[in-house]
Motif scaffolding. Structure first.
Motif, PDB file in Angstrom:
ATOM      1  N   ARG A 125      80.348  32.839  32.669  1.00  0.00           N
ATOM      2  CA  ARG A 125      78.619  32.629  32.979  1.00  0.00           C
ATOM      3  C   ARG A 125      78.727  31.541  34.073  1.00  0.00           C
ATOM      4  N   PHE A 126      77.987  31.724  34.964  1.00  0.00           N
ATOM      5  CA  PHE A 126      77.640  31.134  36.269  1.00  0.00           C
ATOM      6  C   PHE A 126      76.112  30.730  36.568  1.00  0.00           C
ATOM      7  N   LYS A 127      75.926  29.726  37.515  1.00  0.00           N
ATOM      8  CA  LYS A 127      74.463  29.880  37.682  1.00  0.00           C
ATOM      9  C   LYS A 127      74.341  30.668  39.035  1.00  0.00           C
ATOM     10  N   GLU A 128      75.266  30.637  39.945  1.00  0.00           N
ATOM     11  CA  GLU A 128      75.247  31.987  41.161  1.00  0.00           C
ATOM     12  C   GLU A 128      76.328  32.717  40.725  1.00  0.00           C
ATOM     13  N   PHE A 129      75.795  34.031  40.667  1.00  0.00           N
ATOM     14  CA  PHE A 129      76.968  34.935  40.455  1.00  0.00           C
ATOM     15  C   PHE A 129      76.538  36.415  41.173  1.00  0.00           C
ATOM     16  N   HIS A 130      77.608  37.400  41.222  1.00  0.00           N
ATOM     17  CA  HIS A 130      77.337  38.379  41.925  1.00  0.00           C
ATOM     18  C   HIS A 130      77.172  39.910  40.990  1.00  0.00           C
ATOM     19  N   VAL A 134      73.171  49.813  40.837  1.00  0.00           N
ATOM     20  CA  VAL A 134      72.494  51.266  41.406  1.00  0.00           C
ATOM     21  C   VAL A 134      71.195  51.422  40.563  1.00  0.00           C
ATOM     22  N   GLU A 135      70.048  51.635  41.410  1.00  0.00           N
ATOM     23  CA  GLU A 135      68.835  52.245  40.998  1.00  0.00           C
ATOM     24  C   GLU A 135      68.488  53.810  41.311  1.00  0.00           C
ATOM     25  N   MET A 136      67.918  54.384  40.432  1.00  0.00           N
ATOM     26  CA  MET A 136      67.754  55.959  40.700  1.00  0.00           C
ATOM     27  C   MET A 136      66.309  56.081  40.311  1.00  0.00           C
ATOM     28  N   GLY A 263      68.200  42.054  27.708  1.00  0.00           N
ATOM     29  CA  GLY A 263      67.218  40.806  27.690  1.00  0.00           C
ATOM     30  C   GLY A 263      66.097  40.866  28.581  1.00  0.00           C
ATOM     31  N   LEU A 264      65.884  42.027  29.100  1.00  0.00           N
ATOM     32  CA  LEU A 264      65.103  41.997  30.111  1.00  0.00           C
ATOM     33  C   LEU A 264      63.842  42.977  29.622  1.00  0.00           C
ATOM     34  N   ASP A 265      62.585  42.810  30.097  1.00  0.00           N
ATOM     35  CA  ASP A 265      61.280  43.393  29.558  1.00  0.00           C
ATOM     36  C   ASP A 265      61.163  44.646  29.671  1.00  0.00           C
ATOM     37  N   CYS A 286      78.920  44.926  32.240  1.00  0.00           N
ATOM     38  CA  CYS A 286      77.796  45.927  33.005  1.00  0.00           C
ATOM     39  C   CYS A 286      76.702  46.193  31.885  1.00  0.00           C
ATOM     40  N   GLY A 287      75.651  46.179  32.535  1.00  0.00           N
ATOM     41  CA  GLY A 287      74.543  46.523  31.498  1.00  0.00           C
ATOM     42  C   GLY A 287      73.434  47.164  32.472  1.00  0.00           C
ATOM     43  N   GLY A 288      72.574  47.994  31.673  1.00  0.00           N
ATOM     44  CA  GLY A 288      71.570  48.866  32.502  1.00  0.00           C
ATOM     45  C   GLY A 288      70.762  49.643  31.372  1.00  0.00           C
ATOM     46  N   GLY A 289      69.934  50.587  32.281  1.00  0.00           N
ATOM     47  CA  GLY A 289      69.148  51.297  31.062  1.00  0.00           C
ATOM     48  C   GLY A 289      68.231  52.103  32.183  1.00  0.00           C
ATOM     49  N   ARG A 290      67.238  52.719  31.339  1.00  0.00           N
ATOM     50  CA  ARG A 290      65.811  53.218  32.124  1.00  0.00           C
ATOM     51  C   ARG A 290      64.861  52.446  32.085  1.00  0.00           C
ATOM     52  N   TYR A 291      64.006  52.445  33.048  1.00  0.00           N
ATOM     53  CA  TYR A 291      62.874  51.444  33.191  1.00  0.00           C
ATOM     54  C   TYR A 291      61.644  52.422  33.594  1.00  0.00           C
ATOM     55  N   ASP A 292      61.227  53.233  32.866  1.00  0.00           N
ATOM     56  CA  ASP A 292      60.276  54.292  33.298  1.00  0.00           C
ATOM     57  C   ASP A 292      58.924  53.947  33.473  1.00  0.00           C
ATOM     58  N   LEU A 306      65.844  54.501  36.449  1.00  0.00           N
ATOM     59  CA  LEU A 306      66.857  53.697  35.614  1.00  0.00           C
ATOM     60  C   LEU A 306      68.176  53.194  36.724  1.00  0.00           C
ATOM     61  N   GLY A 307      69.016  52.516  36.077  1.00  0.00           N
ATOM     62  CA  GLY A 307      69.982  51.871  36.720  1.00  0.00           C
ATOM     63  C   GLY A 307      71.010  50.977  36.069  1.00  0.00           C
ATOM     64  N   PHE A 308      71.939  50.337  36.602  1.00  0.00           N
ATOM     65  CA  PHE A 308      72.801  49.476  35.885  1.00  0.00           C
ATOM     66  C   PHE A 308      73.319  48.331  36.961  1.00  0.00           C
ATOM     67  N   ALA A 309      73.675  47.207  36.538  1.00  0.00           N
ATOM     68  CA  ALA A 309      74.229  46.200  37.402  1.00  0.00           C
ATOM     69  C   ALA A 309      75.546  45.672  36.565  1.00  0.00           C
ATOM     70  N   MET A 310      76.870  45.575  37.523  1.00  0.00           N
ATOM     71  CA  MET A 310      77.696  44.991  36.889  1.00  0.00           C
ATOM     72  C   MET A 310      78.191  43.742  37.624  1.00  0.00           C
ATOM     73  N   GLY A 311      78.494  42.726  36.624  1.00  0.00           N
ATOM     74  CA  GLY A 311      78.893  41.326  37.131  1.00  0.00           C
ATOM     75  C   GLY A 311      80.312  41.432  37.954  1.00  0.00           C
TER      76      GLY A 311
HETATM   77  P1  HAM Z   1      71.760  41.848  33.000  1.00  0.00           P
HETATM   78  O1  HAM Z   1      72.465  42.407  31.683  1.00  0.00           O
HETATM   79  O2  HAM Z   1      70.863  40.630  33.067  1.00  0.00           O
HETATM   80  O3  HAM Z   1      71.195  43.312  33.861  1.00  0.00           O
HETATM   81  O4  HAM Z   1      73.072  41.393  34.337  1.00  0.00           O
HETATM   82  C1  HAM Z   1      74.071  42.591  34.557  1.00  0.00           C
HETATM   83  C2  HAM Z   1      75.240  41.837  34.317  1.00  0.00           C
HETATM   84  O5  HAM Z   1      75.527  40.943  35.430  1.00  0.00           O
HETATM   85  C3  HAM Z   1      75.828  41.366  33.123  1.00  0.00           C
HETATM   86  O6  HAM Z   1      76.323  42.498  32.264  1.00  0.00           O
HETATM   87  C4  HAM Z   1      77.054  40.422  33.689  1.00  0.00           C
HETATM   88  O7  HAM Z   1      78.206  41.062  33.816  1.00  0.00           O
HETATM   89  C5  HAM Z   1      76.446  39.615  34.782  1.00  0.00           C
HETATM   90  N1  HAM Z   1      75.592  38.440  34.701  1.00  0.00           N
HETATM   91  C6  HAM Z   1      74.340  38.288  34.109  1.00  0.00           C
HETATM   92  N2  HAM Z   1      74.278  36.919  33.988  1.00  0.00           N
HETATM   93  C7  HAM Z   1      75.344  36.323  34.313  1.00  0.00           C
HETATM   94  C8  HAM Z   1      75.631  34.919  34.836  1.00  0.00           C
HETATM   95  N3  HAM Z   1      74.957  33.947  34.368  1.00  0.00           N
HETATM   96  N4  HAM Z   1      77.098  34.727  35.014  1.00  0.00           N
HETATM   97  C9  HAM Z   1      77.938  35.608  35.351  1.00  0.00           C
HETATM   98  N5  HAM Z   1      77.277  37.151  35.337  1.00  0.00           N
HETATM   99  C10 HAM Z   1      76.372  37.433  34.917  1.00  0.00           C
HETATM  100  C11 HAM Z   1      70.517  43.005  34.926  1.00  0.00           C
HETATM  101  O8  HAM Z   1      70.525  42.290  35.715  1.00  0.00           O
HETATM  102  C12 HAM Z   1      69.654  44.488  35.450  1.00  0.00           C
HETATM  103  N6  HAM Z   1      69.028  44.299  36.696  1.00  0.00           N
HETATM  104  C13 HAM Z   1      70.561  45.535  35.227  1.00  0.00           C
HETATM  105  C14 HAM Z   1      69.980  46.728  35.786  1.00  0.00           C
HETATM  106  C15 HAM Z   1      69.939  47.379  36.806  1.00  0.00           C
HETATM  107  N7  HAM Z   1      69.169  47.573  34.770  1.00  0.00           N
HETATM  108  C16 HAM Z   1      68.551  48.658  35.534  1.00  0.00           C
HETATM  109  N8  HAM Z   1      69.095  48.599  36.564  1.00  0.00           N
END
Ligand code: HAM
Length: 439
Positions: A125-130, A134-136, A263-265, A286-292, A306-311
């Motif tokens: 868990r970081f304050k800056e991460f990457h 993808v978003e569809m 954790g997102l609305d 990695c987390g994601g889902g629909r946001y219709d 819908l989409g996802f993001a992986m850390g």
């Molecule tokens: P999220 O679950 O908040 O979703 O973040 C996605 C991923 O970012 C997490 O599974 C984790 O691997 C990484 N991550 C989140 N916070 C941290 C942190 N403080 N330090 C390191 N890694 C972190 C989203 O951000 C959504 N935008 C995903 C999404 C895209 N849903 C639909 N489209």
């Protein structure tokens, strides 16, 4: 901390990526973007900061991310801006602002972004991460849910990651969620007094957010809260069932975890997480889902999405833990050492020529002794070396030494590119033979 020390210490929760690691990042980012491209996703790049209001409206102003974790500041005109805590909001904003959603649907976008959340740093868990994400847009069918999950799954598979579990759930639509929210209110109201202040505040406005509160007492209470799957409407249930059927058809293993709410609305219907045992407490890679509803919330036409993001930091942690090596960058093909000014000039000229042919070549730019130059060549791991003095300059040829087996052969300067290329081919052939032996 004393002021001088601040100059050589990065802020807590941030990390440098050193040259010894950066090739891993390049490899992963390219692999992810290339994989997504096979599914039709094209890269978008969006600003690092946006108007704060964008995140309040999309991520939600009663989420931890917005209430507690955003880096927010005012510009000189007094407008509130925030560093992006995630990539979805900016991507939707950019798609709307640039009219991308007017194209033939679905529109598929991918990105690699730095994100900022002012969380307490800990492993993973970081304050800056990457994030790679993808978003569809414009795809309502359950096949799209499986396709998006398939992109992430494909990336993990190609990297050879083991023991990842895909967990899925449905959190319904605004209609079925109303009943669920009431059930949550009833359940949590019985625990008023034990809940943290933030949860008590959120109970009326957004009871689902109580399910991902990180305060231990609240998390303990949330364990026995009603689950959304018992409340979703027929349409949402059908969508969820068909998503599962699609995943099965694609051979993607999953488990249903009715406690995932994210954790997102902005989420509706399908939500999912890839979870690893190799990450400790922060187990979601990695987390994601629909946001219709999000495109409409931000001023666009109703558009399923819908989409996802992986850390990426977490992904690298898993690779390290599982001992998965990523290809290391090309090492130095040739070091050209020189004695004397004229030879140094020749070395520079040959180096320049060979680089134009695509070879990694170094020569002395420090003014070192021959001995020191050769030591440096060794340190670089140069595959070949050559020493040029006055004789070599006048005869236009020199001895080329294979640094591996010590063998030398005389090569005319004009034939140098061919000789370096032959060494390259030989190394490739050796690599293949080694792999064959291993199998
Ligand atoms: P999220 O679950 O908040 O979703 O973040 C996605 C991923 O970012 C997490 O599974 C984790 O691997 C990484 N991550 C989140 N916070 C941290 C942190 N403080 N330090 C390191 N890694 C972190 C989203 O951000 C959504 N935008 C995903 C999404 C895209 N849903 C639909 N489209």
């Amino acid at each position: 901390m004393n002021k001088m020390k601040l100059l050589t210490k990065a802020p807590r929760g941030t990390q440098d990526t050193l040259p010894s690691e950066s090739h891993k990042w390049q490899f992963i980012e390219n692999l992810a973007l290339d994989t997504a491209r096979l599914y039709g996703f094209r890269e978008i790049r969006v600003p690092t900061f946006e108007h704060t209001e964008l995140f309040k409206r999309s991520v939600g102003d009663t989420t931890d991310v917005v209430q507690k974790e955003m880096f927010t500041f005012e510009d000189r005109g007094g407008r509130s801006l925030s560093l992006r805590p995630e990539g979805t909001a900016g991507t939707v904003r950019a798609a709307l602002e640039n009219g991308l959603l007017g194209d033939a649907l679905p529109v598929k976008l991918s990105y690699v972004v730095s994100c900022f959340r002012n969380e307490r740093p800990q492993a993973g868990r970081f304050k800056e991460f990457h994030q790679f994400g993808v978003e569809m847009f414009g795809a309502a069918a359950p096949g799209a849910d499986a396709e998006v999950i398939g992109v992430a799954n494909d990336i993990f598979e190609q990297l050879g990651i083991q023991n990842l579990e895909l967990q899925i759930n449905s959190i319904g639509c605004p209609e079925c969620r109303a009943k669920y929210q009431q059930a949550l209110k009833d359940y949590f109201s019985a625990h008023l007094g034990t809940l943290c202040g933030t949860c008590e505040e959120r109970l009326e406005k957004n009871p689902m957010r109580l399910l991902d509160c990180k305060v231990p007492e609240c998390a303990e209470i949330a364990k026995d809260a009603p689950v959304i799957l018992d409340y979703i409407c027929n349409d949402c249930r059908k969508h969820f069932e068909l998503t599962k059927v699609n995943l099965q058809a694609m051979g993607i293993a999953f488990v249903v975890n009715p406690r995932i709410v994210r954790g997102l609305d902005y989420y509706t219907r399908t939500v999912f997480e890839f979870v690893s045992n190799d990450l400790g407490a922060q187990s979601t890679v990695c987390g994601g889902g629909r946001y219709d509803g999000l495109v409409e919330t931000l001023g666009g036409k109703p558009t399923p999405a819908l989409g996802f993001a992986m850390g990426l930091e977490r992904l690298l942690m898993i690779l390290d833990k599982q001992g998965i090596e990523l290809p290391s960058p090309q090492s130095c093909d040739l070091y050209i050492a020189s004695i004397g000014e004229e030879a140094a000039l020749k070395a520079a000229q040959l180096t320049s020529l060979l680089r134009k042919e695509g070879f990694f070549v170094e020569f002395d730019t420090v003014g070192r002794s021959l001995k020191a130059q050769m030591k440096y060549a060794d340190k670089l791991g140069a595959k070949l070396s050559m020493v040029i003095g006055d004789d070599e300059v006048s005869s236009c040829k020199a001895k080329l030494k294979d640094m591996g087996d010590g063998e030398t052969k005389e090569v005319e300067f004009k034939d140098l590119p061919e000789a370096v290329y032959q060494k390259h081919l030989k190394d490739l052939a050796d690599e293949v033979t080694d792999e064959e032996i291993q199998f």
